[in-house]
Design a protein around this motif. Structure first.
Motif, PDB file in Angstrom:
ATOM      1  N   ALA A 150       0.896  -1.295  -0.179  1.00 27.99           N
ATOM      2  CA  ALA A 150      -0.005  -0.030   0.002  1.00 27.99           C
ATOM      3  C   ALA A 150       0.794   1.250   0.051  1.00 27.99           C
ATOM      4  CB  ALA A 150      -0.687  -0.036   0.957  1.00 27.99           C
ATOM      5  N   ASP A 151       1.763   1.315   0.870  1.00 26.32           N
ATOM      6  CA  ASP A 151       2.803   2.245   0.991  1.00 26.32           C
ATOM      7  C   ASP A 151       3.556   2.710  -0.348  1.00 26.32           C
ATOM      8  OD1 ASP A 151       3.986   4.493   2.401  1.00 26.32           O
ATOM      9  OD2 ASP A 151       5.914   3.364   2.661  1.00 26.32           O
ATOM     10  N   ALA A 152       3.804   1.649  -1.210  1.00 27.30           N
ATOM     11  CA  ALA A 152       4.533   1.676  -2.257  1.00 27.30           C
ATOM     12  C   ALA A 152       3.429   2.308  -3.500  1.00 27.30           C
ATOM     13  CB  ALA A 152       5.197   0.339  -2.878  1.00 27.30           C
ATOM     14  N   LEU A 153       2.312   1.889  -3.263  1.00 25.83           N
ATOM     15  CA  LEU A 153       1.394   2.143  -4.388  1.00 25.83           C
ATOM     16  C   LEU A 153       1.160   3.822  -4.135  1.00 25.83           C
ATOM     17  CD1 LEU A 153      -1.363  -0.716  -4.057  1.00 25.83           C
ATOM     18  CD2 LEU A 153      -0.070   0.098  -6.182  1.00 25.83           C
ATOM     19  N   LEU A 154       1.039   4.173  -2.959  1.00 32.58           N
ATOM     20  CA  LEU A 154       0.799   5.635  -2.631  1.00 32.58           C
ATOM     21  C   LEU A 154       1.984   6.324  -2.835  1.00 32.58           C
ATOM     22  CD1 LEU A 154      -1.340   7.500  -1.224  1.00 32.58           C
ATOM     23  CD2 LEU A 154      -0.079   6.967   0.780  1.00 32.58           C
ATOM     24  N   ALA A 155       3.145   5.979  -2.975  1.00 30.72           N
ATOM     25  CA  ALA A 155       4.348   6.689  -3.271  1.00 30.72           C
ATOM     26  C   ALA A 155       4.400   6.949  -4.832  1.00 30.72           C
ATOM     27  CB  ALA A 155       5.583   6.009  -2.890  1.00 30.72           C
ATOM     28  N   ALA A 156       3.525   5.790  -5.577  1.00 29.94           N
ATOM     29  CA  ALA A 156       3.779   6.027  -7.035  1.00 29.94           C
ATOM     30  C   ALA A 156       2.381   6.819  -7.232  1.00 29.94           C
ATOM     31  CB  ALA A 156       3.625   4.600  -7.541  1.00 29.94           C
ATOM     32  N   GLY A 157       1.660   7.057  -6.594  1.00 27.75           N
ATOM     33  CA  GLY A 157       0.398   8.028  -7.003  1.00 27.75           C
ATOM     34  C   GLY A 157      -0.665   7.296  -7.204  1.00 27.75           C
ATOM     35  N   ARG A 158      -0.680   6.187  -6.748  1.00 26.80           N
ATOM     36  CA  ARG A 158      -2.069   5.244  -7.108  1.00 26.80           C
ATOM     37  C   ARG A 158      -2.822   5.024  -5.913  1.00 26.80           C
ATOM     38  NH1 ARG A 158       1.408   0.260 -10.058  1.00 26.80           N
ATOM     39  NH2 ARG A 158      -0.737  -0.833  -9.620  1.00 26.80           N
ATOM     40  N   GLU A 159      -3.307   6.078  -5.517  1.00 24.56           N
ATOM     41  CA  GLU A 159      -4.095   6.558  -4.366  1.00 24.56           C
ATOM     42  C   GLU A 159      -5.095   5.497  -3.927  1.00 24.56           C
ATOM     43  OE1 GLU A 159      -6.411  10.142  -1.794  1.00 24.56           O
ATOM     44  OE2 GLU A 159      -4.644  10.484  -2.816  1.00 24.56           O
ATOM     45  N   SER A 160      -6.160   5.355  -4.900  1.00 22.98           N
ATOM     46  CA  SER A 160      -7.219   4.423  -4.665  1.00 22.98           C
ATOM     47  C   SER A 160      -6.797   2.989  -4.483  1.00 22.98           C
ATOM     48  CB  SER A 160      -8.118   4.558  -5.944  1.00 22.98           C
ATOM     49  OG  SER A 160      -7.456   3.857  -7.025  1.00 22.98           O
ATOM     50  N   GLU A 161      -5.793   2.533  -5.189  1.00 22.87           N
ATOM     51  CA  GLU A 161      -5.193   1.231  -4.849  1.00 22.87           C
ATOM     52  C   GLU A 161      -4.814   1.089  -3.318  1.00 22.87           C
ATOM     53  OE1 GLU A 161      -3.665  -0.924  -8.575  1.00 22.87           O
ATOM     54  OE2 GLU A 161      -3.425   1.130  -9.055  1.00 22.87           O
ATOM     55  N   ALA A 162      -3.966   2.149  -3.108  1.00 27.01           N
ATOM     56  CA  ALA A 162      -3.246   2.254  -1.899  1.00 27.01           C
ATOM     57  C   ALA A 162      -4.311   2.370  -0.677  1.00 27.01           C
ATOM     58  CB  ALA A 162      -2.350   3.599  -1.769  1.00 27.01           C
ATOM     59  N   ARG A 163      -5.286   2.795  -0.879  1.00 26.88           N
ATOM     60  CA  ARG A 163      -6.411   2.856   0.186  1.00 26.88           C
ATOM     61  C   ARG A 163      -6.823   1.516   0.170  1.00 26.88           C
ATOM     62  NH1 ARG A 163     -11.093   2.021   1.780  1.00 26.88           N
ATOM     63  NH2 ARG A 163     -11.993   3.465   3.343  1.00 26.88           N
ATOM     64  N   GLU A 164      -7.136   0.499  -0.780  1.00 22.42           N
ATOM     65  CA  GLU A 164      -7.746  -0.774  -0.908  1.00 22.42           C
ATOM     66  C   GLU A 164      -6.665  -1.487   0.000  1.00 22.42           C
ATOM     67  OE1 GLU A 164      -8.240  -4.329  -3.803  1.00 22.42           O
ATOM     68  OE2 GLU A 164      -8.074  -2.340  -4.528  1.00 22.42           O
ATOM     69  N   TRP A 165      -5.252  -1.405  -0.218  1.00 23.10           N
ATOM     70  CA  TRP A 165      -4.605  -2.165   0.642  1.00 23.10           C
ATOM     71  C   TRP A 165      -4.102  -1.736   2.170  1.00 23.10           C
ATOM     72  CZ3 TRP A 165      -3.199  -6.798  -0.821  1.00 23.10           C
ATOM     73  CH2 TRP A 165      -3.558  -7.393  -2.210  1.00 23.10           C
ATOM     74  N   PHE A 166      -4.263  -0.592   2.263  1.00 29.32           N
ATOM     75  CA  PHE A 166      -4.182   0.022   3.587  1.00 29.32           C
ATOM     76  C   PHE A 166      -5.281  -0.817   4.352  1.00 29.32           C
ATOM     77  CE2 PHE A 166      -1.449   3.614   2.726  1.00 29.32           C
ATOM     78  CZ  PHE A 166      -0.266   3.216   3.293  1.00 29.32           C
ATOM     79  N   ALA A 167      -6.483  -0.774   3.709  1.00 25.51           N
ATOM     80  CA  ALA A 167      -7.578  -1.478   4.485  1.00 25.51           C
ATOM     81  C   ALA A 167      -7.367  -2.772   4.856  1.00 25.51           C
ATOM     82  CB  ALA A 167      -9.014  -1.147   3.650  1.00 25.51           C
ATOM     83  N   LYS A 168      -6.771  -3.694   3.666  1.00 32.07           N
ATOM     84  CA  LYS A 168      -6.553  -5.093   3.785  1.00 32.07           C
ATOM     85  C   LYS A 168      -5.392  -5.273   4.996  1.00 32.07           C
ATOM     86  CE  LYS A 168      -7.815  -6.564  -0.819  1.00 32.07           C
ATOM     87  NZ  LYS A 168      -7.209  -7.130  -2.086  1.00 32.07           N
ATOM     88  N   ALA A 169      -4.390  -4.388   5.018  1.00 34.07           N
ATOM     89  CA  ALA A 169      -3.578  -4.200   6.162  1.00 34.07           C
ATOM     90  C   ALA A 169      -4.125  -4.118   7.461  1.00 34.07           C
ATOM     91  CB  ALA A 169      -2.463  -3.379   5.725  1.00 34.07           C
ATOM     92  N   VAL A 170      -4.973  -3.354   7.780  1.00 33.79           N
ATOM     93  CA  VAL A 170      -5.753  -3.290   8.800  1.00 33.79           C
ATOM     94  C   VAL A 170      -6.373  -4.529   9.250  1.00 33.79           C
ATOM     95  CG1 VAL A 170      -7.759  -2.007  10.000  1.00 33.79           C
ATOM     96  CG2 VAL A 170      -6.157  -0.655   8.693  1.00 33.79           C
TER      97      VAL A 170
END
Length: 274
Positions: free
Chosen positions: A179-199
């Motif tokens: 998720a953090d790597a996706l966010l750094a790459a500007g892919r915010e919606s995907e990052a949100r999905e994976w942060f939720a899965k991490a939670v």
């Protein structure tokens, strides 16, 4: 260094205790107690843990478990060169590859991500258990990010372990890193999905995935302690203002009384003249 009386040394892992049996009993007990202190402090007080590890190292430098503990204490204190030396020593003594990922991460800490990637492709990685292989993947992705290769870091983390719905000890950290790597790459919606899965996978709070998710959702947290402090400050300010107003009223009362007294005195003087 002082050791609390409640630390007996019996708290250490039985495998470590077995390694210490090669030492005289009194010495083994001293080493064990210092190793217990390393384990106790390494998360909250890395420098303290490092100090105890140096004592254990001075007492029993030929015990692999001691070298390993010294390595982790140095690693936690960001003394990567020293940590790497201790890990290498422990590996020579045991022949195990278990420390390979953390050794590779030490290379990252020393500013040598290319060396980290070389280690990620070495035959030793295939000898690691599943947890070790996931750890190596995390370290390699970190090295890619160090080199500014965000897309490569994302691809490095894509794996059957990431796609699996089963929750393993490494799942939360793997999903978080992705998720953090996706966010750094500007892919915010995907990052949100994976942060939720991490939670969902982070049952022991090992990551701050919930905070990162809330941040993406625009949720702001208010620290209850800070809020109470602000309320206390406001109450104190109100009290001071009330005191000031009370003081001003007293001053006005005193001034009025003084004016009345002066007027009365002038009247008496007028009467005397009459």
């Amino acid at each position: 260094m002082p050791i609390p009386e409640d630390v007996t040394g019996d708290e250490i892992d039985k495998d470590v205790r077995q390694e210490l049996q090669s030492l005289p009993k009194t010495l083994a007990d001293d080493v064990a107690r210092n190793l217990v202190m390393v384990a106790r402090l390494i998360d909250e007080d890395p420098e303290g843990a490092y100090g105890y590890s140096k004592v254990a190292l001075r007492l029993a430098s030929r015990v692999a478990a001691v070298r390993e503990a010294a390595g982790f204490a140095a690693y936690a204190s960001q003394k990567y060169s020293e940590a790497l030396a201790e890990f290498r020593a422990a590996r020579r003594m045991t022949g195990s590859v278990d420390l390979w990922p953390v050794m590779a991460d030490c290379e990252r800490g020393l500013g040598r991500p290319e060396k980290t990637l070389d280690m990620a492709g070495a035959p030793e990685v295939h000898k690691l258990d599943k947890a070790g292989q996931v750890e190596m993947r995390l370290v390699a992705a970190g090295a890619r990010r160090d080199m500014g290769q965000l897309d490569a870091a994302i691809v490095t983390l894509q794996s059957p372990e990431l796609a699996s719905n089963a929750v393993q000890p490494w799942t939360a950290r793997l999903r978080y890193a992705y998720a953090d790597a996706l966010l750094a790459a500007g892919r915010e919606s995907e990052a949100r999905e994976w942060f939720a899965k991490a939670v969902e996978a982070d049952r022991d709070g090992s990551t701050d995935a919930s905070d990162r998710l809330a941040e993406l959702d625009g949720v702001e947290f208010v620290d209850a302690l800070d809020e109470n402090e602000n309320e206390n400050e406001n109450s104190e300010d109100e009290s001071e203002n009330n005191e000031d107003e009370g003081g001003n009223e007293d001053q006005r009362d005193d001034s009025a009384a003084s004016a009345d007294a002066t007027a009365a005195q002038d009247d008496d003087q007028d009467d005397d003249k009459d």
